[in-house]
Design a protein around this motif. Structure first.
Motif, mmCIF file in Angstrom:
data_model
loop_
_atom_site.group_PDB
_atom_site.id
_atom_site.type_symbol
_atom_site.label_atom_id
_atom_site.label_comp_id
_atom_site.label_asym_id
_atom_site.label_seq_id
_atom_site.Cartn_x
_atom_site.Cartn_y
_atom_site.Cartn_z
ATOM 1 N N HIS A 1 -78.667 -13.481 16.577
ATOM 2 C CA HIS A 1 -78.370 -12.182 17.180
ATOM 3 C C HIS A 1 -78.065 -12.342 18.667
ATOM 4 O O HIS A 1 -77.104 -11.749 19.191
ATOM 5 C CB HIS A 1 -79.545 -11.227 16.970
ATOM 6 N N LEU A 2 -78.873 -13.128 19.349
ATOM 7 C CA LEU A 2 -78.660 -13.345 20.780
ATOM 8 C C LEU A 2 -77.346 -14.072 21.024
ATOM 9 O O LEU A 2 -76.582 -13.713 21.935
ATOM 10 C CB LEU A 2 -79.828 -14.145 21.366
ATOM 11 N N PHE A 3 -77.056 -15.079 20.209
ATOM 12 C CA PHE A 3 -75.797 -15.809 20.377
ATOM 13 C C PHE A 3 -74.603 -14.877 20.206
ATOM 14 O O PHE A 3 -73.655 -14.913 20.995
ATOM 15 C CB PHE A 3 -75.713 -16.969 19.387
ATOM 16 N N ARG A 4 -74.630 -14.035 19.189
ATOM 17 C CA ARG A 4 -73.520 -13.114 18.969
ATOM 18 C C ARG A 4 -73.369 -12.138 20.129
ATOM 19 O O ARG A 4 -72.249 -11.769 20.509
ATOM 20 C CB ARG A 4 -73.700 -12.382 17.634
ATOM 21 N N ASN A 5 -74.486 -11.720 20.715
ATOM 22 C CA ASN A 5 -74.410 -10.859 21.897
ATOM 23 C C ASN A 5 -73.799 -11.597 23.080
ATOM 24 O O ASN A 5 -73.005 -11.022 23.846
ATOM 25 C CB ASN A 5 -75.800 -10.347 22.269
ATOM 26 N N TRP A 6 -74.166 -12.851 23.247
ATOM 27 C CA TRP A 6 -73.604 -13.645 24.345
ATOM 28 C C TRP A 6 -72.092 -13.776 24.211
ATOM 29 O O TRP A 6 -71.364 -13.668 25.187
ATOM 30 C CB TRP A 6 -74.230 -15.036 24.351
ATOM 31 N N VAL A 7 -71.633 -14.013 23.008
ATOM 32 C CA VAL A 7 -70.210 -14.280 22.778
ATOM 33 C C VAL A 7 -69.380 -13.013 22.910
ATOM 34 O O VAL A 7 -68.296 -13.016 23.501
ATOM 35 C CB VAL A 7 -70.009 -14.907 21.380
ATOM 36 N N GLY A 8 -69.866 -11.902 22.363
ATOM 37 C CA GLY A 8 -69.095 -10.668 22.367
ATOM 38 C C GLY A 8 -67.962 -10.709 21.360
ATOM 39 O O GLY A 8 -67.873 -11.615 20.526
ATOM 40 N N VAL B 1 -68.631 -18.718 31.626
ATOM 41 C CA VAL B 1 -67.721 -18.508 30.500
ATOM 42 C C VAL B 1 -67.573 -17.023 30.207
ATOM 43 O O VAL B 1 -66.459 -16.527 29.967
ATOM 44 C CB VAL B 1 -68.229 -19.264 29.256
ATOM 45 N N GLN B 2 -68.673 -16.291 30.211
ATOM 46 C CA GLN B 2 -68.607 -14.859 29.936
ATOM 47 C C GLN B 2 -67.708 -14.144 30.949
ATOM 48 O O GLN B 2 -66.936 -13.245 30.584
ATOM 49 C CB GLN B 2 -70.011 -14.250 29.957
ATOM 50 N N ALA B 3 -67.798 -14.534 32.222
ATOM 51 C CA ALA B 3 -66.964 -13.908 33.247
ATOM 52 C C ALA B 3 -65.485 -14.179 32.991
ATOM 53 O O ALA B 3 -64.642 -13.282 33.105
ATOM 54 C CB ALA B 3 -67.370 -14.423 34.631
ATOM 55 N N LEU B 4 -65.146 -15.422 32.618
ATOM 56 C CA LEU B 4 -63.748 -15.755 32.361
ATOM 57 C C LEU B 4 -63.245 -15.061 31.092
ATOM 58 O O LEU B 4 -62.103 -14.586 31.052
ATOM 59 C CB LEU B 4 -63.576 -17.268 32.241
ATOM 60 N N LEU B 5 -64.086 -14.973 30.066
ATOM 61 C CA LEU B 5 -63.677 -14.300 28.839
ATOM 62 C C LEU B 5 -63.453 -12.807 29.084
ATOM 63 O O LEU B 5 -62.583 -12.190 28.447
ATOM 64 C CB LEU B 5 -64.720 -14.505 27.739
ATOM 65 N N SER B 6 -64.225 -12.219 29.983
ATOM 66 C CA SER B 6 -64.016 -10.816 30.323
ATOM 67 C C SER B 6 -62.630 -10.610 30.922
ATOM 68 O O SER B 6 -61.932 -9.635 30.584
ATOM 69 C CB SER B 6 -65.096 -10.353 31.316
ATOM 70 N N VAL B 7 -62.206 -11.526 31.785
ATOM 71 C CA VAL B 7 -60.864 -11.454 32.368
ATOM 72 C C VAL B 7 -59.809 -11.673 31.282
ATOM 73 O O VAL B 7 -58.783 -10.996 31.242
ATOM 74 C CB VAL B 7 -60.702 -12.489 33.502
ATOM 75 N N ALA B 8 -60.070 -12.632 30.380
ATOM 76 C CA ALA B 8 -59.125 -12.907 29.291
ATOM 77 C C ALA B 8 -58.923 -11.666 28.434
ATOM 78 O O ALA B 8 -57.786 -11.331 28.056
ATOM 79 C CB ALA B 8 -59.634 -14.070 28.444
ATOM 80 N N SER C 1 -71.173 -24.175 25.313
ATOM 81 C CA SER C 1 -71.060 -23.591 26.645
ATOM 82 C C SER C 1 -71.911 -22.337 26.808
ATOM 83 O O SER C 1 -72.076 -21.855 27.932
ATOM 84 C CB SER C 1 -69.594 -23.248 26.943
ATOM 85 N N PHE C 2 -72.447 -21.788 25.706
ATOM 86 C CA PHE C 2 -73.275 -20.582 25.787
ATOM 87 C C PHE C 2 -74.765 -20.889 25.803
ATOM 88 O O PHE C 2 -75.576 -19.985 26.045
ATOM 89 C CB PHE C 2 -72.973 -19.658 24.600
ATOM 90 N N PHE C 3 -75.168 -22.127 25.549
ATOM 91 C CA PHE C 3 -76.577 -22.415 25.326
ATOM 92 C C PHE C 3 -77.375 -22.671 26.602
ATOM 93 O O PHE C 3 -78.595 -22.804 26.544
ATOM 94 C CB PHE C 3 -76.728 -23.596 24.367
ATOM 95 N N ALA C 4 -76.724 -22.746 27.763
ATOM 96 C CA ALA C 4 -77.417 -22.858 29.044
ATOM 97 C C ALA C 4 -76.938 -21.717 29.931
ATOM 98 O O ALA C 4 -75.764 -21.324 29.889
ATOM 99 C CB ALA C 4 -77.135 -24.204 29.710
ATOM 100 N N SER C 5 -77.825 -21.173 30.750
ATOM 101 C CA SER C 5 -77.541 -19.915 31.446
ATOM 102 C C SER C 5 -76.370 -20.019 32.421
ATOM 103 O O SER C 5 -75.530 -19.103 32.482
ATOM 104 C CB SER C 5 -78.794 -19.429 32.175
#
Length: 294
Positions: A177-184, A147-154, A137-141
């Motif tokens: 490195h980029l993947f880890r930044n995307w995930v948080g 997903v990032q928006a929903l995880l922020s709420v979570a 779910s992180f590999f396409a913009s």
């Protein structure tokens, strides 16, 4: 940990090809070919439900398949929240099996690429104790932003987050490195050994665990026939072996592991017991063809 599990990830049709021998370029090779429901997120949701967990599964499929998949997941004891894509068909994955049971993939993610904010409303988090997200779910913009928006709420609501990196091929393309930044930051990481090695610059296994533990509160590394380990920023805490079994197909084994681990966690089991349950789930999965329980 209590509450439902929200699973976010791909829905795919797995086309599993098991040739009788090496591929003959430009000619024929007899093969056993089967269709199975699949997708990392879908597999995890079905395995979790089979282990007794209460599951909400959010994903996107081709509009023509929406009713079929809704009925399929309901029949498996899952609450499906599926977007129907008018433009792209449902995803398809071709799996080539070698005689050892190892897999190579050809992937057309289809409608999964259009997962967006309308598919992942904040209301999905109601009554949820843990969100389990597939790395796909992180590999396409578009899906990544949703997903990032929903995880922020979570995170704001104190809902636990678990991430499964899902693919060394895609990790290699985007860079760890980029993947880890995307995930948080997240509470759980479920990675296989290759994914863990790729995500960390550390060569030593215990140092790798400590490195990943700076971002993920709990780190689980799936080691296939060697079992699995659990740890975090203080290094390896628990390591358990796997029993020796005949491997038919490794498709979905990691999904089954994560699902059984999480189900045990929801049931109040300690780390060692969760690891044992996860290994048992992975062992069950490799003994038949397909990524979901029979």
């Amino acid at each position: 940990m209590t509450g439902r599990v929200l699973v976010i990830g791909d829905v795919m049709t797995d086309i599993i090809v098991k040739p009788e021998g090496p591929i003959v370029i430009g000619s024929d090779r007899r093969a056993e070919i089967r269709n199975r429901p699949g997708g990392s997120g879908a597999n995890q949701a079905v395995w979790l439900a089979s282990a007794g967990a209460e599951i909400v599964f959010a994903a996107r499929v081709g509009a023509a398949d929406k009713v079929f998949y809704e009925n399929y997941f309901r029949g498996r004891g899952i609450v499906p929240v599926l977007g129907g894509d008018p433009d792209l068909p449902s995803g398809v994955l071709v799996t080539l099996l070698d005689p050892s049971g190892e897999r190579s993939f050809l992937t057309d993610r289809g409608a999964n690429l259009n997962l967006g904010p309308d598919d992942l409303g904040e209301d999905l988090l109601e009554g949820v104790g843990l969100v389990l997200v597939s790395g796909y779910s992180f590999f396409a913009s578009g899906p990544r932003r949703a997903v990032q928006a929903l995880l922020s709420v979570a995170r704001a609501r104190g809902v636990a987050i678990a991430v499964d990196p899902a693919s060394t091929g895609f990790l290699d393309e985007v860079g760890p490195h980029l993947f880890r930044n995307w995930v948080g930051e997240a509470d759980w990481l479920f990675a296989n050994e290759s994914e863990a090695e790729m995500l960390s610059s550390e060569a030593d296994f215990d140092a790798r665990m400590r490195d990943l533990g700076t971002q993920f509160r709990h780190v689980v590394i799936k080691r296939g026939r060697f079992g699995a380990v659990l740890g975090g920023k203080d290094g390896v805490a628990v390591s358990l072996p796997a029993p020796v079994v005949t491997v038919v197909d490794t498709t979905g084994a990691g999904d089954a592991f994560a699902a059984h681990f999480v189900a045990a966690l929801l049931g109040g089991a300690d780390g060692a017991a969760c690891l044992s349950k996860g290994i048992a789930g992975g062992v069950e999965a490799v003994q038949f063809i397909g990524g979901q329980p029979q």
